[in-house]
Design a protein around this motif. Structure first.
Motif, PDB file in Angstrom:
ATOM      1  N   ALA A   1     -32.866  28.407 -15.369  1.00  0.00           N
ATOM      2  CA  ALA A   1     -32.248  28.925 -14.437  1.00  0.00           C
ATOM      3  C   ALA A   1     -32.449  30.810 -14.495  1.00  0.00           C
ATOM      4  CB  ALA A   1     -30.684  29.116 -14.638  1.00  0.00           C
ATOM      5  N   LEU A   2     -32.594  31.233 -15.635  1.00  0.00           N
ATOM      6  CA  LEU A   2     -32.895  32.764 -15.865  1.00  0.00           C
ATOM      7  C   LEU A   2     -34.525  32.974 -15.399  1.00  0.00           C
ATOM      8  CD1 LEU A   2     -31.434  34.053 -18.753  1.00  0.00           C
ATOM      9  CD2 LEU A   2     -30.708  34.239 -16.567  1.00  0.00           C
ATOM     10  N   THR A   3     -35.445  31.861 -15.555  1.00  0.00           N
ATOM     11  CA  THR A   3     -36.743  32.042 -15.320  1.00  0.00           C
ATOM     12  C   THR A   3     -36.833  31.962 -13.799  1.00  0.00           C
ATOM     13  OG1 THR A   3     -37.270  31.083 -17.476  1.00  0.00           O
ATOM     14  CG2 THR A   3     -39.107  30.991 -15.583  1.00  0.00           C
ATOM     15  N   ILE A   4     -36.335  30.988 -13.182  1.00  0.00           N
ATOM     16  CA  ILE A   4     -36.188  30.757 -11.741  1.00  0.00           C
ATOM     17  C   ILE A   4     -35.878  32.068 -11.064  1.00  0.00           C
ATOM     18  CG2 ILE A   4     -35.471  29.615  -9.711  1.00  0.00           C
ATOM     19  CD1 ILE A   4     -35.664  27.098 -11.411  1.00  0.00           C
ATOM     20  N   LEU A   5     -34.656  32.589 -11.284  1.00  0.00           N
ATOM     21  CA  LEU A   5     -34.138  34.034 -10.788  1.00  0.00           C
ATOM     22  C   LEU A   5     -35.241  35.189 -10.781  1.00  0.00           C
ATOM     23  CD1 LEU A   5     -31.689  35.662  -9.883  1.00  0.00           C
ATOM     24  CD2 LEU A   5     -30.981  35.698 -11.957  1.00  0.00           C
ATOM     25  N   VAL A   6     -35.691  35.373 -12.145  1.00  0.00           N
ATOM     26  CA  VAL A   6     -36.270  36.354 -12.362  1.00  0.00           C
ATOM     27  C   VAL A   6     -37.838  36.277 -11.608  1.00  0.00           C
ATOM     28  CG1 VAL A   6     -37.810  37.587 -14.199  1.00  0.00           C
ATOM     29  CG2 VAL A   6     -35.535  37.040 -14.719  1.00  0.00           C
ATOM     30  N   ALA A   7     -38.274  34.886 -11.757  1.00  0.00           N
ATOM     31  CA  ALA A   7     -39.625  34.689 -11.102  1.00  0.00           C
ATOM     32  C   ALA A   7     -39.573  34.574  -9.372  1.00  0.00           C
ATOM     33  CB  ALA A   7     -40.001  33.467 -11.567  1.00  0.00           C
ATOM     34  N   GLY A   8     -38.461  34.291  -8.924  1.00  0.00           N
ATOM     35  CA  GLY A   8     -38.042  34.496  -7.492  1.00  0.00           C
ATOM     36  C   GLY A   8     -38.000  35.964  -7.153  1.00  0.00           C
ATOM     37  N   CYS A   9     -37.389  36.678  -7.984  1.00  0.00           N
ATOM     38  CA  CYS A   9     -37.571  38.281  -7.673  1.00  0.00           C
ATOM     39  C   CYS A   9     -38.895  38.801  -7.835  1.00  0.00           C
ATOM     40  CB  CYS A   9     -36.731  38.973  -8.825  1.00  0.00           C
ATOM     41  SG  CYS A   9     -34.759  38.604  -8.577  1.00  0.00           S
ATOM     42  N   SER A  10     -39.541  38.334  -8.901  1.00  0.00           N
ATOM     43  CA  SER A  10     -41.006  38.732  -8.903  1.00  0.00           C
ATOM     44  C   SER A  10     -41.719  38.340  -7.959  1.00  0.00           C
ATOM     45  CB  SER A  10     -41.667  38.272 -10.122  1.00  0.00           C
ATOM     46  OG  SER A  10     -43.023  38.407 -10.578  1.00  0.00           O
ATOM     47  N   LEU A  11     -41.739  37.165  -7.359  1.00  0.00           N
ATOM     48  CA  LEU A  11     -42.326  36.820  -6.076  1.00  0.00           C
ATOM     49  C   LEU A  11     -41.984  37.604  -4.808  1.00  0.00           C
ATOM     50  CD1 LEU A  11     -44.338  34.428  -5.085  1.00  0.00           C
ATOM     51  CD2 LEU A  11     -42.215  32.947  -4.475  1.00  0.00           C
ATOM     52  N   ALA A  12     -40.864  37.782  -4.512  1.00  0.00           N
ATOM     53  CA  ALA A  12     -40.506  38.673  -3.511  1.00  0.00           C
ATOM     54  C   ALA A  12     -41.089  40.051  -3.649  1.00  0.00           C
ATOM     55  CB  ALA A  12     -38.850  38.989  -3.407  1.00  0.00           C
TER      56      ALA A  12
ATOM     57  N   ILE B   1     -35.913  27.806  -3.679  1.00  0.00           N
ATOM     58  CA  ILE B   1     -35.549  29.149  -3.904  1.00  0.00           C
ATOM     59  C   ILE B   1     -36.813  29.965  -3.608  1.00  0.00           C
ATOM     60  CG2 ILE B   1     -34.977  31.076  -5.389  1.00  0.00           C
ATOM     61  CD1 ILE B   1     -32.867  29.249  -6.633  1.00  0.00           C
ATOM     62  N   ALA B   2     -37.924  29.419  -4.148  1.00  0.00           N
ATOM     63  CA  ALA B   2     -39.394  30.061  -4.008  1.00  0.00           C
ATOM     64  C   ALA B   2     -39.675  30.239  -2.472  1.00  0.00           C
ATOM     65  CB  ALA B   2     -40.205  29.539  -4.922  1.00  0.00           C
ATOM     66  N   LEU B   3     -39.463  29.050  -1.946  1.00  0.00           N
ATOM     67  CA  LEU B   3     -39.840  28.973  -0.397  1.00  0.00           C
ATOM     68  C   LEU B   3     -39.047  29.891   0.332  1.00  0.00           C
ATOM     69  CD1 LEU B   3     -40.711  25.066   0.056  1.00  0.00           C
ATOM     70  CD2 LEU B   3     -42.153  27.226  -0.250  1.00  0.00           C
ATOM     71  N   VAL B   4     -37.726  29.910  -0.030  1.00  0.00           N
ATOM     72  CA  VAL B   4     -36.855  30.903   0.818  1.00  0.00           C
ATOM     73  C   VAL B   4     -37.097  32.340   0.584  1.00  0.00           C
ATOM     74  CG1 VAL B   4     -34.564  31.889   0.596  1.00  0.00           C
ATOM     75  CG2 VAL B   4     -35.042  29.143   0.742  1.00  0.00           C
ATOM     76  N   VAL B   5     -37.655  32.829  -0.491  1.00  0.00           N
ATOM     77  CA  VAL B   5     -38.106  33.912  -0.796  1.00  0.00           C
ATOM     78  C   VAL B   5     -39.255  34.249  -0.137  1.00  0.00           C
ATOM     79  CG1 VAL B   5     -39.185  35.621  -2.655  1.00  0.00           C
ATOM     80  CG2 VAL B   5     -37.152  34.084  -3.168  1.00  0.00           C
ATOM     81  N   ILE B   6     -40.177  33.473   0.156  1.00  0.00           N
ATOM     82  CA  ILE B   6     -41.428  33.776   0.947  1.00  0.00           C
ATOM     83  C   ILE B   6     -40.943  33.715   2.369  1.00  0.00           C
ATOM     84  CG2 ILE B   6     -43.461  32.819   1.686  1.00  0.00           C
ATOM     85  CD1 ILE B   6     -43.575  31.289  -1.138  1.00  0.00           C
ATOM     86  N   GLY B   7     -40.075  32.904   2.782  1.00  0.00           N
ATOM     87  CA  GLY B   7     -39.861  32.923   4.114  1.00  0.00           C
ATOM     88  C   GLY B   7     -39.052  34.204   4.515  1.00  0.00           C
ATOM     89  N   VAL B   8     -38.286  34.958   3.290  1.00  0.00           N
ATOM     90  CA  VAL B   8     -37.445  35.930   3.721  1.00  0.00           C
ATOM     91  C   VAL B   8     -38.367  37.418   3.865  1.00  0.00           C
ATOM     92  CG1 VAL B   8     -35.910  37.695   2.650  1.00  0.00           C
ATOM     93  CG2 VAL B   8     -35.155  35.414   2.661  1.00  0.00           C
TER      94      VAL B   8
END
Length: 752
Positions: free
Chosen positions: A632-643, A728-735
């Protein structure tokens, strides 16, 4: 130069301020996560290192009691699936040693309880809990005696003569001060190591990505300063100041976020224990390391990103594509796989797979190292398969710099790796114990009065069980408790004979087997049978203890059951309150258990097979919780990193994308370019990572599970978790896509 660097960092317009703000927030998130992991690990280590008063060992009690020391009898009990640590103690003189948590021993007829147990005693009826402790409450145990605020513990005071007659009582001259047995501590320490590494990589990626935000635009500005006369050293100082300001501000903010979330973290029970808040801390060295290491790392990353500017101000305009990644990047991954397999071959039941952990860690490092090569390979395949302007632009950029493309998604790759391992191993572990028999016996309690596993020094009443008359009275009184069905087991005549070495050590009535068919069935027309239950019913492993051990081949017992000693009782209860009333009655009226060290199954208190299964699952549940917390932490941090990476890439390519818009390229084409640039490396690395993790998990199960265990399959929880992470990753990309339309509008086609 330092003052100029501060001015450029703080007063260079809206774009510079936005970049500073984003970098600060990203660093703060990463620092808060790292501090949380370090604090939880410190609490775990502090708990593992606590003095183990429960491990105190003494000598046998003689007929004449000495006038110094104390009598000591440690045992465990259960209430609603929670363990109660109980110490029966009697002082033999004024200098008797005092266990931690109290200033004096409780006197005869008194007891001291932990705060959590005191709260239960105030709310639970006495016949379900309070009646187990004779006398009245005298005080409360302090923190020194407990591993956490939820621990249930009690010190019960006795008269020396009364306690000396209790089986298992010892003479103690000093309370143990060493740490307790660490059977699973190395296992959880390795699990923490995997979790720390899994979180550390994405956090460093996030901090590095945030530091390099809009790196191309900054290179152009620093190149202009070089042309205006600034030296490479001046540029290094300015760039370092710019990075250190945001990193230091983010570190301070991250510490504040961690301190605000610290009470919640203390109650998270990641390892199955709620720690005292004071122990959930990264210590002063942890704070200091963050304040020093994060700004230093940020400055180093910034200087590394501006190496072309330091060489020459024309280095920015003379950009060349880096060499493509070679297949040598797979070497680290291969070494990790070899070490992992070697560790599995070397593992034993005692090491619990620990030798395979170094290989697992190196595989995680190898995935990061091999990511750019996988990205470049996937880009080449996409260029051959997909047609159109968007795939052409996207694959050309991915092939031009696959390292930068993979950098934005490698945190999610680690999340997929850990999630796949957890999604494969945890259900496999549960399936090894959760049998149909264990489910059928989940509400059946077992209390043994003469376990075949106990030696002569531990046996109660000489290993004969409870005398026939006392056993009959106990069974009758238990049956008087509403909602309880009692099934007695008797000691065979051979088992109670002196020097008997056989295996037929229990007599079971066939009516018991008809009520509890999970244990087997008698041949037709038989009233009772002789059974060998030594390795089944008494086992602490629910898979073994619920196996069928009676069939038509068992010899009949024609004698009178009422004349045999009562070896054990099985009690089926219909609700939790009835279970606790039965357990309380047994604690008061049945022969007491023997003193044992923590983890010793010889003195297992009355518990249901469902509770035994839950205890067995507890270790797997803790591991699952740690892994999914890391995921969960990895996905959260990685999503921020992707954004951050996508936003920074848009800022770097504002000019070429705007020129494409001005020349007539539809904005939808550019949307698809960004989408493909993010999805292609993510999809390629995710598929390879998931397949690799699944294969490693299958090897682990085949190596460590009993022969005949089926190959584990991934379940719906895994697909839901991984699907949510990728969503979440796709949502970050879409945002981030709408920023493209705004930043590349032809109306804003002005460049510095």
């Amino acid at each position: 130069m330092v003052r100029l660097g501060l001015r450029l960092a703080l007063h260079s317009g809206r774009e510079a301020f936005t970049r500073l703000l984003l970098t600060t927030v990203a660093v703060a998130l990463g620092v808060a996560v790292l501090l949380g992991v370090l604090a939880e690990f410190h609490a775990f280590q502090a708990d593992a290192s606590l003095p183990c008063w429960e491990c105190t060992q003494g000598t046998s009690v003689s007929n004449v009691l000495p006038d110094q020391g104390e009598l000591w009898n440690y045992s465990v009990d259960y209430f609603e699936g929670r363990t109660i640590e109980r110490l029966d103690v009697a002082a033999l003189g004024p200098g008797a040693p005092v266990p931690p948590g109290v200033s004096r021993l409780p006197g005869p007829g008194q007891y001291d309880v932990s705060p959590a147990l005191a709260a239960l005693l105030r709310t639970v009826p006495a016949d379900e809990l309070g009646d187990r402790f004779p006398g009245s409450r005298a005080g409360t145990l302090g923190q020194a005696a407990l591993s956490g605020p939820d621990e249930l513990a009690v010190y019960v005071g006795y008269q020396p003569a009364a306690l000396a007659s209790v089986p298992g009582t010892q003479l103690v001259m000093a309370v143990g001060r060493g740490p307790g047995p660490q059977v699973f501590t190395p296992f959880f320490r390795y699990a923490f190591g995997v979790g720390v590494l899994a979180v550390l990589f994405p956090v460093l990626i996030l901090i590095g990505t945030a530091t390099r935000l809009a790196a191309a635009r900054r290179e152009e500005r620093f190149a202009a300063l070089r042309l205006a006369g600034a030296t490479p050293r001046d540029i290094s100082v300015i760039a370092s100041v710019d990075s250190v300001v945001s990193a230091l501000a983010g570190t301070v903010l991250g510490i504040g976020v961690f301190l605000a979330a610290r009470p919640a973290l203390a109650g998270a029970e990641l390892t199955g224990t709620r720690y005292f808040t004071a122990t959930v801390t990264p210590t002063a060295w942890g704070y200091l390391a963050m304040l020093v290491a994060v700004p230093a790392t940020s400055a180093a990353a910034s200087l590394l990103a501006l190496r072309r500017v330091r060489i020459s101000p024309l280095g920015v305009s003379r950009r060349t594509s880096p060499p493509p990644p070679s297949a040598w990047r797979l070497l680290t991954l291969g070494i990790g796989l070899v070490l992992f397999v070697a560790g599995l071959l070397a593992t034993t039941a005692k090491t619990i797979g620990a030798p395979a952990y170094p290989g697992l860690l190196i595989v995680m490092v190898g995935l990061i190292a091999a990511g750019p090569w996988l990205t470049a390979t996937a880009a080449r395949w996409c260029a051959r398969i997909l047609n159109g302007a968007s795939p052409l632009l996207a694959t050309r950029r991915l092939e031009d710099n696959p390292k930068a493309a993979f950098r934005a998604v490698r945190g999610l790759v680690l999340a997929v790796f850990l999630g796949t391992i957890a999604g494969t191993l945890i259900p496999a572990v549960e399936s090894l114990s959760a049998t149909s028999n264990s489910a059928a016996l989940s509400n059946v309690l077992l209390d043994a009065f003469a376990s075949p596993n106990l030696g002569p020094s531990q046996a109660i009443q000489g290993n004969q069980g409870l005398a026939p008359r006392a056993g009959a009275a106990l069974v009758s009184n238990l049956r008087a408790i509403g909602g309880a069905a009692v099934y007695p087991l008797y000691s065979s005549p051979q088992a109670i004979s002196p020097g008997y070495q056989g295996n037929d050590n229990a007599i079971i009535g066939c009516q018991v087997l008809r009520a509890l068919p999970a244990f087997g069935r008698c041949a037709p027309g038989i009233r009772a049978v002789q059974a060998n239950d030594e390795s089944q019913i008494w086992s602490d492993n629910p898979r073994n203890s619920t196996e069928t051990f009676v069939d038509a081949s068992n010899p009949a017992y024609p004698g009178n059951l009422a004349a045999l000693p009562l070896q054990a009782v099985l009690v089926r209860v219909n609700d939790a309150a009835t279970l606790e009333r039965v357990r309380t009655y047994l604690a008061v009226h049945a022969p007491p258990g023997t003193s044992a060290l923590p983890g010793d199954e010889a003195a297992t208190p009355p518990r249901t097979y469902g509770e035994a299964l839950a205890i067995r699952f507890g270790r797997a549940v803790v591991f699952e919780r740690l892994v999914y917390f890391a995921v969960a932490l990895t996905i959260l941090v990685a999503g921020c990193s992707l954004a951050v990476a996508i936003g920074g890439g848009l800022a770097d390519r504002k000019r070429p994308f705007t020129l494409l818009r001005v020349s007539g390229t539809p904005v939808g084409t550019l949307y698809r370019v960004l989408l493909l640039e993010a999805v292609v490396p993510l999809a390629a690395a995710t598929l390879v990572t998931a397949a690799l993790a699944y294969g490693m998990s299958v090897l682990t199960v085949l190596r460590m599970a009993p022969e005949g265990t089926p190959v584990p399959l991934l379940g719906p929880v895994y697909f839901a978790t991984m699907g949510a992470g990728l969503a979440i990753a796709l949502v970050v990309i879409g945002v981030t896509l709408p920023l493209l339309n705004r930043m590349t509008s032809p109306d804003n086609a002005r460049f510095e």
